[in-house]
Design a protein around this motif. Structure first.
Motif, PDB file in Angstrom:
ATOM      1  N   GLU A  49      63.775  58.316  17.791  1.00 46.42           N
ATOM      2  CA  GLU A  49      64.718  58.991  18.680  1.00 46.42           C
ATOM      3  C   GLU A  49      65.818  59.690  17.878  1.00 46.42           C
ATOM      4  O   GLU A  49      66.196  60.824  18.183  1.00 46.42           O
ATOM      5  N   ARG A  52      64.481  62.852  16.380  1.00 43.91           N
ATOM      6  CA  ARG A  52      64.328  63.892  17.400  1.00 43.91           C
ATOM      7  C   ARG A  52      65.691  64.436  17.803  1.00 43.91           C
ATOM      8  O   ARG A  52      65.860  65.628  17.991  1.00 43.91           O
ATOM      9  N   HIS A  53      66.660  63.537  17.939  1.00 46.97           N
ATOM     10  CA  HIS A  53      67.987  63.949  18.351  1.00 46.97           C
ATOM     11  C   HIS A  53      68.618  64.861  17.303  1.00 46.97           C
ATOM     12  O   HIS A  53      69.221  65.875  17.619  1.00 46.97           O
ATOM     13  N   THR A 358      69.188  54.528  23.007  1.00 42.73           N
ATOM     14  CA  THR A 358      69.408  55.151  24.320  1.00 42.73           C
ATOM     15  C   THR A 358      69.101  54.126  25.412  1.00 42.73           C
ATOM     16  O   THR A 358      68.393  53.150  25.173  1.00 42.73           O
ATOM     17  N   ILE A 361      65.426  53.435  25.753  1.00 45.64           N
ATOM     18  CA  ILE A 361      64.860  52.531  24.751  1.00 45.64           C
ATOM     19  C   ILE A 361      65.181  51.094  25.136  1.00 45.64           C
ATOM     20  O   ILE A 361      64.327  50.209  25.073  1.00 45.64           O
TER      21      ILE A 361
END
Lengths: 396, 388
Positions: A49, A52-53, A358, A361
């Motif tokens: 994540e 990707r973020h 997040t 998650i």
């Protein structure tokens, strides 16, 4: 009394919870085993994540990156000055000051910089940009020092490059392209991919690296809707053999391979580990059943049904999994302070990213943990329900 | 004498809860297997690079690999004393069908490349057919198997670094001199690419990505590397020369964070099993508190009770560990077969087996500590009164 009284409500949740508390050591040991699995699982998801973020948040929706057809990355691409001029004349672009189109011609090269931990060389992205280019990335703010002066051998560095493995600082001189470049400022783009780059003057970079072509051209659209018109205009030019993409999507696509690799590797490891944790939960629950044989017999004699017993034990296992999930998640939350510096296999360049937790998650991980617990509890619960009342009461 | 006695008692005790013992052993076996496999993955990653020859040097642009060097450097490198031969290679980076069908493609100097790589075995007739056809390619046996190619087939590649769609004809198939040679490469003519570039993108023409330098004595590698680099110092394209092995290890250093993560995870799995196993032992000891008190009442010492628990724990963890080690080999083979494209070698090292044994031992010992201590300490009266 022929049949036991039917009890509709089943066993209370307090009874279930107290059973776990009664055997503290066993509960703690089983839960910590499961918590470790949850921790690994959460960390892996957070890593994917975070990557990707970082790359997915690079750039603006209204900017469009133009690279040579099929070249995939900015480093492999090249665009001539004529092509750049042609792009500038296309419709749909926002205007910067003095009525010109909002456009920045950029040069991207990879430069080897030594890692501070002695682990060889890192491929760092050096971006030659323009004052307009800086304006087009408003998220990149100078946090220390000042911006580079156009036409000079000055560079500014992304904040991630000042930390960790590379460790550059204002005043440092970096040698590449037969020149020494002085770092005059640090910029921060809010933790996205630009933070892993070095920025300097585009024309100076071209001179230093003896190239007469740009790597990419980035343009600002007039408004969100003018992308299609611009794309059609580009396609209509036979001289422009280029690929265009919105800036956000361009960088997001560059994170896919590494993020997927991390996710697949992590999920494989997690599945194997969870076998161990499920076995742990099963051992605990079997023991819990064995220790309470007489208790179960008593409950049945009081009128609780087989279904009530199964549900109580499954609730106990689920609660065990939930407690472990929360513990693992709390530990994983601390991993958000960790910053990872590695090579993006897709662009061959160093990228620094932070782990991100997040809500999605957290939910996923908790569900997984409860599921592990339930899976471990099903067989023991069934055994408990199959006990005959008489035998159970007689057992020692 | 005492040890044999304890082992016998421990075995009997283990057998009392067959299901629990079986589950615990299975858990330990899973942990030991995954520990071994994860370590082998990391080892193999490095092992692939260590196959690089130290009798060959790689010369590249000092700035980074994304910069090329003028091909004219070849003649100057050849004049450096101690150099036996020079060839050059460009990374072609084309796409076959789509992104997912990745294999490395190298544009090489057809005349000299295979002289420097004797481990790539090509039948002489095929090699000469390749050398006489500018659009010809030589491909590895593994690729041929994977895509069902045969000699004479046309292979189209979409260029990424070199624009356009390129078509190649398979003229030869190479095999490795031994099992450790990468048979997955696609080797094409540098000349063919260069001619096309001269027309389309003159700025990219006459450039070499890296030079491969063959030297007389591996012991001179450092001196010759320095000699080559000093020859190009302060020029427009400075060079960095290192042995092929060091060059490949440099690639691995780029992903060392991921390797470190895998290694960490390998140790975490041992911790997980430690918790599970400790739980099993704690439960067994608590259930038998009355027995231990009886033993003590009969005159056995505290240490005997502790040893009994440690003995049972160790037998259990070592049995699980042995099962895990035995399973590691067939699983490693299966894993290697499933991921043939990723690794050149995949061998379980002796050190890994030693570490697996040590982990099993540690799991057993740590799990026994708390129950052994509390059972030895418990007073006979309390033990006899204990309720399970």
């Amino acid at each position: 009394m022929a049949t036991p009284l039917p009890i509709k409500r089943g066993l209370s949740f307090a009874y279930v919870a107290r059973n776990l508390i009664a055997r503290k050591l066993t509960t703690i040991l089983t839960a910590s085993g499961m918590a470790l699995v949850v921790f690994v699982f959460a960390t892996v998801l957070m890593m994917a994540e975070g990557l990707r973020h970082t790359l997915g948040g690079t750039g603006s929706y209204n900017n469009v990156v133009i690279i040579r057809q099929g070249s995939q990355t900015e480093v492999q691409s090249s665009l001539t000055r004529e092509q750049a001029n042609l792009i500038e004349s296309l419709p749909g672009l926002a205007s910067a000051d003095r009525g010109q189109a909002r456009i920045t011609r950029e040069v991207l090269v990879l430069v080897n910089l030594p890692r501070r931990d002695g682990g060889g060389l890192a491929n760092v992205v050096v971006r030659g940009t323009t004052p307009t280019g800086m304006l087009m990335r408003p998220q990149a703010k100078i946090v220390a020092g000042r911006a580079f002066r156009p036409g000079s051998s000055e560079i500014i560095v992304g904040s991630a490059m000042t930390r960790g493995k590379i460790g550059l600082a204002i005043g440092d001189r970096v040698g590449f392209g037969l020149r020494d470049w002085t770092i005059v400022g640090v910029f921060d783009a809010g933790g996205n991919g630009f933070d892993s780059e070095l920025w300097g003057d585009s024309e100076q970079m071209m001179q230093a690296f003896r190239r007469n072509a740009y790597s990419s051209v980035v343009v600002g659209l007039r408004d969100a809707g003018s992308y299609d018109a611009f794309a059609r205009a580009v396609a209509a030019q036979p001289l422009l053999k280029v690929d265009i993409k919105r800036e956000l999507a361009f960088y997001a696509d560059q994170s896919e391979k590494l993020a997927n690799f991390i996710a697949v590797l992590g999920q494989t490891i997690t599945i194997i580990f969870s076998i161990g944790a499920i076995i742990g939960a099963m051992i605990t629950m079997y023991a819990s059943v064995a220790n309470r044989t007489r208790e179960i017999g008593t409950l049945r004699a009081l009128g609780f049904r087989r279904g009530n017993i199964v549900s109580a034990f499954i609730q106990e296992a689920a609660l065990l999994g939930f407690v472990a999930g929360v513990a693992g998640l709390v530990a994983a939350a601390f991993m958000q302070f960790v910053e990872i510096s590695t090579t993006n296999v897709q662009t061959f360049s160093e990228v620094v990213f932070r782990l991100i937790l997040t809500p999605a998650i957290a939910v996923q991980v908790l569900l997984f943990s409860v599921f592990m617990g339930v899976l471990g509890g099903v067989l023991p619960a069934l055994r408990a329900s199959r006990l005959e009342i008489v035998d159970a009461l007689r057992s020692i | 004498m005492l040890a044999a006695y304890i082992v016998r008692l421990a075995r009997k005790n283990m057998w009392r809860h067959r299901l629990r013992t079986g589950l615990t052993m299975a858990g330990i076996a899973v942990a030991i297997v995954s520990f071994g496999l994860l370590r082998t993955v990391v080892d193999s990653w490095y092992a692939g690079a260590e196959l690089g020859s130290s009798a060959r040097l790689i010369t590249r642009n000092e700035a980074s690999l994304s910069f090329s060097l003028p091909v004219t450097y070849a003649a100057r490198i050849r004049r450096v004393p101690g150099v036996r031969g020079v060839t050059w290679v460009n990374w072609f980076g084309g796409i076959y069908v789509d992104d997912k069908h990745f294999f490395p493609q190298y544009a090489v100097d057809a005349g000299s490349y295979f002289d420097l790589y004797p481990e790539f075995v090509v039948p002489p007739a095929q090699l000469s057919a390749f050398q006489h056809d500018r659009r010809g390619v030589i491909v590895g046996r593994k690729l041929v198997r994977k895509y069902g190619w045969k000699i004479g087939d046309q292979v189209p590649l979409k260029g990424t670094i070199y624009p356009g769609t390129w078509s190649f004809t398979i003229r030869g198939i190479y095999g490795g001199a031994d099992a450790k040679v990468d048979e997955g490469q696609f080797i094409l003519h540098w000349d063919y690419v260069n001619e096309a570039l001269k027309r389309a993108l003159p700025s990219l023409a006459d450039r070499a990505g890296v030079f491969v330098v063959d030297i007389d004595h591996p012991a001179q590698a450092a001196a010759i590397s320095a000699a080559i680099d000093s020859g190009f110092a302060n020029s427009l394209a400075e060079t960095r020369t290192e042995t092929q092995k060091a060059f490949q290890l440099g690639f691995i250093a780029m992903v060392d964070t991921i390797l470190l993560a895998i290694q960490t995870v390998a140790y975490v799995v041992v911790l997980i099993m430690m918790a599970v196993m400790a739980n099993t032992m704690a439960m067994s000891a608590r259930e038998r508190m009355r027995e231990y008190a009886t033993l003590k009442a009969l005159g056995f010492r505290d240490s005997f009770v502790s040893l009994l628990i440690i003995g049972e724990s160790l037998s259990l963890s070592l049995a699980g560990g042995a099962l895990g080690i035995a399973l590691t080999f067939p699983l490693a083979d299966a894993f290697f077969k499933a991921t043939r494209d990723l690794f050149l070698v995949f061998e379980v090292r002796p050190l890994t087996i030693v570490l697996q044994l040590v982990s099993a031992l540690l799991i057993g010992l740590c799990a026994a500590l708390a129950p052994a201590w509390s059972s030895a300490r418990v007073r006979i009266v309390d033990g006899l009164r204990a309720v399970t």
